[in-house]
Design a protein around this motif. Sequence first.
Motif, PDB file in Angstrom:
ATOM      1  N   GLU A  57      13.982 -55.975  57.246  1.00  0.00           N
ATOM      2  CA  GLU A  57      14.985 -57.001  57.487  1.00  0.00           C
ATOM      3  C   GLU A  57      14.668 -58.177  56.570  1.00  0.00           C
ATOM      4  OE1 GLU A  57      14.913 -58.253  61.578  1.00  0.00           O
ATOM      5  OE2 GLU A  57      15.213 -56.221  62.327  1.00  0.00           O
ATOM      6  N   VAL A  58      15.698 -58.878  56.131  1.00  0.00           N
ATOM      7  CA  VAL A  58      15.528 -60.088  55.331  1.00  0.00           C
ATOM      8  C   VAL A  58      15.747 -61.285  56.243  1.00  0.00           C
ATOM      9  CG1 VAL A  58      16.317 -61.378  53.317  1.00  0.00           C
ATOM     10  CG2 VAL A  58      16.412 -58.875  53.301  1.00  0.00           C
ATOM     11  N   LEU A  59      14.822 -62.237  56.192  1.00  0.00           N
ATOM     12  CA  LEU A  59      14.920 -63.434  57.027  1.00  0.00           C
ATOM     13  C   LEU A  59      14.841 -64.685  56.160  1.00  0.00           C
ATOM     14  CD1 LEU A  59      12.874 -61.472  59.341  1.00  0.00           C
ATOM     15  CD2 LEU A  59      14.697 -62.812  60.334  1.00  0.00           C
ATOM     16  N   PRO A  60      15.416 -65.784  56.632  1.00  0.00           N
ATOM     17  CA  PRO A  60      15.549 -66.973  55.782  1.00  0.00           C
ATOM     18  C   PRO A  60      14.292 -67.813  55.619  1.00  0.00           C
ATOM     19  CG  PRO A  60      16.494 -67.406  57.926  1.00  0.00           C
ATOM     20  CD  PRO A  60      16.117 -65.941  57.902  1.00  0.00           C
ATOM     21  N   ASP A  61      13.329 -67.684  56.534  1.00  0.00           N
ATOM     22  CA  ASP A  61      12.139 -68.529  56.438  1.00  0.00           C
ATOM     23  C   ASP A  61      10.948 -67.849  57.112  1.00  0.00           C
ATOM     24  OD1 ASP A  61      12.073 -69.408  59.344  1.00  0.00           O
ATOM     25  OD2 ASP A  61      14.046 -70.160  58.748  1.00  0.00           O
ATOM     26  N   LYS A  62       9.778 -68.380  56.834  1.00  0.00           N
ATOM     27  CA  LYS A  62       8.543 -67.788  57.328  1.00  0.00           C
ATOM     28  C   LYS A  62       8.475 -67.783  58.847  1.00  0.00           C
ATOM     29  CE  LYS A  62       3.562 -67.978  56.705  1.00  0.00           C
ATOM     30  NZ  LYS A  62       2.471 -68.635  55.958  1.00  0.00           N
ATOM     31  N   SER A  63       8.906 -68.859  59.456  1.00  0.00           N
ATOM     32  CA  SER A  63       8.846 -68.974  60.913  1.00  0.00           C
ATOM     33  C   SER A  63       9.664 -67.881  61.596  1.00  0.00           C
ATOM     34  CB  SER A  63       9.338 -70.356  61.346  1.00  0.00           C
ATOM     35  OG  SER A  63       9.338 -70.470  62.735  1.00  0.00           O
ATOM     36  N   SER A  64      10.889 -67.679  61.146  1.00  0.00           N
ATOM     37  CA  SER A  64      11.721 -66.636  61.763  1.00  0.00           C
ATOM     38  C   SER A  64      11.184 -65.248  61.451  1.00  0.00           C
ATOM     39  CB  SER A  64      13.188 -66.776  61.352  1.00  0.00           C
ATOM     40  OG  SER A  64      13.342 -66.692  59.968  1.00  0.00           O
ATOM     41  N   ALA A  65      10.593 -65.075  60.283  1.00  0.00           N
ATOM     42  CA  ALA A  65      10.005 -63.778  59.929  1.00  0.00           C
ATOM     43  C   ALA A  65       8.825 -63.456  60.838  1.00  0.00           C
ATOM     44  CB  ALA A  65       9.572 -63.768  58.467  1.00  0.00           C
ATOM     45  N   LEU A  66       7.977 -64.441  61.086  1.00  0.00           N
ATOM     46  CA  LEU A  66       6.821 -64.206  61.953  1.00  0.00           C
ATOM     47  C   LEU A  66       7.250 -63.938  63.394  1.00  0.00           C
ATOM     48  CD1 LEU A  66       4.349 -66.872  60.550  1.00  0.00           C
ATOM     49  CD2 LEU A  66       4.232 -64.384  60.260  1.00  0.00           C
ATOM     50  N   TYR A 126       3.435 -49.287  61.350  1.00  0.00           N
ATOM     51  CA  TYR A 126       2.809 -50.568  61.075  1.00  0.00           C
ATOM     52  C   TYR A 126       3.919 -51.556  60.767  1.00  0.00           C
ATOM     53  CZ  TYR A 126       0.281 -54.275  58.710  1.00  0.00           C
ATOM     54  OH  TYR A 126      -0.224 -55.499  58.349  1.00  0.00           O
ATOM     55  N   THR A 127       3.854 -52.741  61.351  1.00  0.00           N
ATOM     56  CA  THR A 127       4.852 -53.781  61.115  1.00  0.00           C
ATOM     57  C   THR A 127       4.178 -54.985  60.478  1.00  0.00           C
ATOM     58  OG1 THR A 127       6.100 -53.062  63.045  1.00  0.00           O
ATOM     59  CG2 THR A 127       6.603 -55.247  62.193  1.00  0.00           C
ATOM     60  N   GLY A 128       4.819 -55.550  59.456  1.00  0.00           N
ATOM     61  CA  GLY A 128       4.275 -56.727  58.782  1.00  0.00           C
ATOM     62  C   GLY A 128       5.381 -57.566  58.193  1.00  0.00           C
ATOM     63  N   CYS A 129       4.989 -58.665  57.534  1.00  0.00           N
ATOM     64  CA  CYS A 129       5.979 -59.490  56.832  1.00  0.00           C
ATOM     65  C   CYS A 129       5.407 -59.925  55.492  1.00  0.00           C
ATOM     66  CB  CYS A 129       6.433 -60.668  57.689  1.00  0.00           C
ATOM     67  SG  CYS A 129       5.208 -61.923  57.990  1.00  0.00           S
ATOM     68  N   THR A 130       6.304 -60.210  54.558  1.00  0.00           N
ATOM     69  CA  THR A 130       5.912 -60.551  53.195  1.00  0.00           C
ATOM     70  C   THR A 130       7.067 -61.247  52.489  1.00  0.00           C
ATOM     71  OG1 THR A 130       5.016 -59.649  51.123  1.00  0.00           O
ATOM     72  CG2 THR A 130       6.687 -58.332  52.239  1.00  0.00           C
ATOM     73  N   THR A 131       6.778 -61.815  51.328  1.00  0.00           N
ATOM     74  CA  THR A 131       7.837 -62.369  50.480  1.00  0.00           C
ATOM     75  C   THR A 131       8.156 -61.437  49.317  1.00  0.00           C
ATOM     76  OG1 THR A 131       6.215 -63.614  49.200  1.00  0.00           O
ATOM     77  CG2 THR A 131       7.319 -64.775  51.015  1.00  0.00           C
ATOM     78  N   ASN A 132       7.316 -60.418  49.109  1.00  0.00           N
ATOM     79  CA  ASN A 132       7.558 -59.458  48.031  1.00  0.00           C
ATOM     80  C   ASN A 132       7.304 -58.051  48.563  1.00  0.00           C
ATOM     81  OD1 ASN A 132       7.436 -57.785  45.728  1.00  0.00           O
ATOM     82  ND2 ASN A 132       6.913 -59.532  44.444  1.00  0.00           N
ATOM     83  N   LEU A 133       8.360 -57.406  48.965  1.00  0.00           N
ATOM     84  CA  LEU A 133       8.259 -56.103  49.612  1.00  0.00           C
ATOM     85  C   LEU A 133       7.688 -55.030  48.684  1.00  0.00           C
ATOM     86  CD1 LEU A 133       8.847 -54.926  52.378  1.00  0.00           C
ATOM     87  CD2 LEU A 133      11.197 -54.516  51.642  1.00  0.00           C
ATOM     88  N   THR A 134       8.087 -55.023  47.439  1.00  0.00           N
ATOM     89  CA  THR A 134       7.621 -54.010  46.491  1.00  0.00           C
ATOM     90  C   THR A 134       6.110 -54.097  46.275  1.00  0.00           C
ATOM     91  OG1 THR A 134       9.761 -54.076  45.365  1.00  0.00           O
ATOM     92  CG2 THR A 134       7.939 -53.082  44.162  1.00  0.00           C
ATOM     93  N   VAL A 135       5.634 -55.294  46.013  1.00  0.00           N
ATOM     94  CA  VAL A 135       4.199 -55.487  45.777  1.00  0.00           C
ATOM     95  C   VAL A 135       3.400 -55.187  47.044  1.00  0.00           C
ATOM     96  CG1 VAL A 135       2.419 -57.215  45.249  1.00  0.00           C
ATOM     97  CG2 VAL A 135       4.516 -57.117  43.898  1.00  0.00           C
ATOM     98  N   ARG A 136       3.903 -55.620  48.190  1.00  0.00           N
ATOM     99  CA  ARG A 136       3.188 -55.393  49.444  1.00  0.00           C
ATOM    100  C   ARG A 136       3.050 -53.896  49.740  1.00  0.00           C
ATOM    101  NH1 ARG A 136      -0.663 -57.888  52.346  1.00  0.00           N
ATOM    102  NH2 ARG A 136      -0.382 -57.543  54.552  1.00  0.00           N
TER     103      ARG A 136
END
Length: 86
Positions: free
Chosen positions: A56-65, A21-31
């Motif tokens: 992976e760590v990304l600088p902004d929401k757009s690049s993360a998505l 499963y692949t996803g994105c978040t701002t808080n990896l531990t909580v997610r």
Amino acid sequence: MYDNSVMYYVYILSCADDTYYTGCTTNLTVRLQKHNLGQASKYTRSRLPVTLVYYEVLPDKSSALRREIAIKKLSRREKIMLIDHG
């Protein structure tokens, strides 16, 4: 303008049924905790427990998505290579 204090994570989880499963978040531990409580996604809810295998760590929401979409398009073999070799 971007908020430099917020980091975005794109992650891959290994599910109990040997799928990814692949996803994105701002808080990896909580997610990750929410996934394992069955509260994060319908997909992982029936495939518990899940284990974080890559992020992976990304600088902004757009690049993360964009990165999340790119990873989701990878074949299983390509995802395994990404997990194994970064």
